[in-house]
Design an enzyme around this catalytic site. Structure first.
Site, mmCIF file in Angstrom:
data_model
loop_
_atom_site.group_PDB
_atom_site.id
_atom_site.type_symbol
_atom_site.label_atom_id
_atom_site.label_comp_id
_atom_site.label_asym_id
_atom_site.label_seq_id
_atom_site.Cartn_x
_atom_site.Cartn_y
_atom_site.Cartn_z
ATOM 1 N N ARG A 90 0.846 40.009 3.524
ATOM 2 C CA ARG A 90 0.572 38.902 2.602
ATOM 3 C C ARG A 90 1.632 38.863 1.502
ATOM 4 N NH1 ARG A 90 -2.800 40.155 -1.262
ATOM 5 N NH2 ARG A 90 -4.345 41.040 0.145
ATOM 6 N N ASP A 121 6.574 15.626 -5.637
ATOM 7 C CA ASP A 121 6.229 15.825 -4.227
ATOM 8 C C ASP A 121 7.305 15.085 -3.433
ATOM 9 O OD1 ASP A 121 5.303 15.641 -1.630
ATOM 10 O OD2 ASP A 121 3.198 15.421 -2.211
ATOM 11 N N LYS A 132 6.072 17.733 7.558
ATOM 12 C CA LYS A 132 6.721 16.442 7.779
ATOM 13 C C LYS A 132 8.212 16.634 8.086
ATOM 14 C CE LYS A 132 2.532 15.386 6.539
ATOM 15 N NZ LYS A 132 2.152 14.990 5.199
HETATM 16 C C1 LIG Z 1 1.135 15.388 4.264
HETATM 17 C C2 LIG Z 1 1.357 15.324 2.810
HETATM 18 C C3 LIG Z 1 0.788 16.262 1.942
HETATM 19 C C4 LIG Z 1 -0.150 17.339 2.416
HETATM 20 O O1 LIG Z 1 0.453 18.233 3.274
HETATM 21 P P1 LIG Z 1 -0.327 19.059 4.418
HETATM 22 O O2 LIG Z 1 0.740 19.872 5.029
HETATM 23 O O3 LIG Z 1 -0.947 18.047 5.334
HETATM 24 O O4 LIG Z 1 -1.375 19.867 3.717
HETATM 25 C C5 LIG Z 1 1.077 16.160 0.594
HETATM 26 N N1 LIG Z 1 1.867 15.180 0.117
HETATM 27 C C6 LIG Z 1 2.414 14.258 0.915
HETATM 28 C C7 LIG Z 1 3.286 13.203 0.320
HETATM 29 C C8 LIG Z 1 2.186 14.287 2.282
HETATM 30 O O5 LIG Z 1 2.729 13.349 3.070
#
Ligand SMILES: *Cc1c(COP(=O)(O)O)cnc(C)c1O
Length: 386
Positions: free
Chosen positions: A53, A177, A202
Site C-alpha cells: 500500500r 480536473d 480516460k
Molecule cells: C470520468 C471522470 C471522473 C471520474 O473518474 P473515474 O475514473 O470514473 O472515477 C472525474 N472527472 C471527469 C471529468 C471524468 O470524466
C-alpha cells in the site's frame, strides 16, 4: 535514457520515470504484483520498500511519469478518478468552502453534495467560464477553486490563467480536473493552477481497459500531505492498472493528434448537416470561446456535442449507428457515443439540466482514432434515417 531539462512532451511521455528494471534490464517497468517485501534482518535498513500500500515500484514509475507530463513536482495514483478527487478534499477542514465549475462531472457533484457536505465542507457552483463570476463567489472560507475545462457535455472553457490570478489574490488554491482535455492539450500547472486531477480511465490510459485516477501537485506542503493520506486512507492504484496506464501515456501524443484531427473533421461535418440543429466543439469558429480555446489548448480535444432537436430524433440516430458504440466514458481509441440526459446526467434534476443546456436532443461523441471516413459514414447513415 536520461532526460535532459529540455526534453519535449512526447519524449517525456515515453521516458520520464522509466528506468530499465534493475534486476533484468527489462525496458518496460514490470508489474510488481506483490503485497510485501522481504527485509534483510530485524531493524536493518531496507531498499525503501516495506508494504504494497505504501510503496510499489510499478505505481511509483507511473507517478513519476505523470508528474513530469503535467509539469508537477509529484503525483499520486488512486483506484479511480473519484478516489483521486476525494483525496484532495482531505486537505480541507470542516467549515471550508470550495467554488466549483457549475457544469462539473456528475460524479464529482455527487461526491461533494452527498458525501463530503456531511463532513462540514461547503460547495458552491458558478459558471467559471465567466471570470467575472469567480471573484464574488470566493469567501474568506474558500480554500479551493475547482475547475473543469472543457466541461461535460456543454464544452464551456475556463481561462485557467485568469481564474488562477483571481483565486490567488484571495489565497485560494486552484484545482483543475484535466480529464477532458488531457495534458497533451493543456497543462494547468504551467498556467497557474496548483493541483491537477485526472481520471486516468480516460485519455491517459486511452484504451478503455482500466479505471484509475491521479493527483498532480506543485507545492511541497500538498505533496507531504498527499503522500501521507495515500498511505493512510489507502485508495491506491494497483500494479496491473498502473502498468496499463504507463503503456497508455507512452502513446498519448499520437493518440491525441489523431483524436484532434478526427474530431475537427466530424464537428465541421455535423455543423453543416441539415438535420443537426446545433454543434458544440471548441474548434469551431461558432463556439463562443473559440478564441480562448485557440490560446489555451493545443488542438480542441475529442469531445463533440450536437443537438438533433428531440429525444425521438436522438434515439433514432443512436439506434442506427453501427461503428460508434453507445456507452458512457470517453478518451479511448474507439469512438463512443452517449445521450447525456438519459445516461451520464440522469441524476441531474431536469430543471438544472435545462439551465445547463442539456436538452433531450443532445448527443455527445468521444471521438476515437479510427479512420475518420468510416466515422463520418456511420454518422451520415444514422442521420439519414431522420
Ligand atoms: C470520468 C471522470 C471522473 C471520474 O473518474 P473515474 O475514473 O470514473 O472515477 C472525474 N472527472 C471527469 C471529468 C471524468 O470524466
Amino acid at each position: 535514457m536520461k532526460l535532459t531539462d529540455r526534453a519535449r512532451f512526447s519524449t517525456i511521455c515515453i521516458h520520464a520515470g522509466q528506468e530499465p528494471d534493475p534486476a533484468t534490464g527489462a525496458i518496460i517497468t514490470p508489474i510488481y504484483q506483490t503485497s510485501t517485501y522481504v527485509q534483510d534482518g530485524l531493524g536493518q535498513p531496507h531498499a525503501g520498500f516495506e508494504y504494497g500500500r505504501t510503496q510499489n515500484p510499478t505505481r511509483m514509475a507511473l507517478e513519476r511519469n505523470i508528474a513530469a507530463i503535467e509539469a508537477g513536482s509529484a503525483a499520486f495514483a488512486f483506484a479511480s478518478g473519484m478516489a483521486a478527487i476525494d483525496a484532495i478534499l482531505t486537505r480541507l477542514q470542516s467549515g471550508d468552502h470550495v467554488v466549483v465549475s457549475d457544469n462539473t462531472y456528475g460524479g464529482t457533484f455527487r461526491l461533494f453534495e452527498r458525501v463530503r457536505r456531511k463532513f462540514g465542507l461547503d460547495f458552491s457552483y458558478v459558471d467559471t467560464s465567466k471570470p467575472e463570476l469567480i471573484g464574488p463567489a470566493l469567501t474568506p472560507k474558500t480554500k479551493y477553486l475547482f475547475i473543469e475545462t472543457p466541461t461535460n457535455p456543454m464544452l464551456h472553457i475556463t481561462d485557467i490563467r485568469c481564474a488562477s490570478t483571481i483565486a490567488h489574490e484571495k489565497n485560494v488554491r486552484v484545482v483543475v480536473d484535466n480529464t477532458f482535455a488531457s495534458p497533451y492539450i493543456q497543462r494547468p500547472l504551467t498556467l497557474g493552477a496548483d493541483i491537477v486531477v485526472h481520471s486516468t480511465t480516460k485519455f491517459l490510459n486511452g484504451h478503455s481497459d482500466s479505471v484509475g485516477g491521479v493527483v498532480i501537485l506543485k507545492h511541497d506542503d500538498d505533496v507531504e500531505w498527499m503522500k501521507f493520506v495515500q498511505n493512510a486512507a489507502g485508495g491506491i492504484l494497483g500494479p496491473m492498472d498502473s502498468w496499463l496506464v504507463l503503456r497508455g501515456t507512452k502513446t498519448m501524443t499520437v493518440r491525441m493528434e489523431r483524436t484532434n484531427e478526427n474530431a475537427q473533421v466530424l464537428a465541421e461535418y455535423l455543423e453543416a448537416h441539415p438535420k443537426v440543429k446545433r454543434t458544440i466543439y471548441p474548434g469551431l469558429a461558432s463556439h463562443p470561446q473559440h478564441a480562448l480555446a485557440r490560446k489555451q489548448m493545443k488542438g480542441f480535444g475529442g469531445l463533440i456535442s450536437f443537438d438533433v432537436g428531440s429525444l425521438e430524433a436522438a434515439r433514432g440516430v443512436l439506434n442506427h449507428l453501427k461503428l460508434m458504440a453507445l456507452a458512457e466514458s470517453l478518451g479511448g481509441v474507439e469512438t463512443l457515443i452517449s445521450h447525456p440526459a438519459i445516461m451520464t446526467h440522469a441524476s441531474v434534476p431536469a430543471d438544472r439540466r435545462a439551465a445547463l443546456g442539456i436538452t433531450d436532443g443532445l448527443i455527445r461523441i468521444s471521438v476515437g482514432i479510427e479512420d475518420v471516413e468510416d466515422l463520418q459514414a456511420d454518422l451520415a447513415q444514422a442521420l439519414e434515417t431522420l
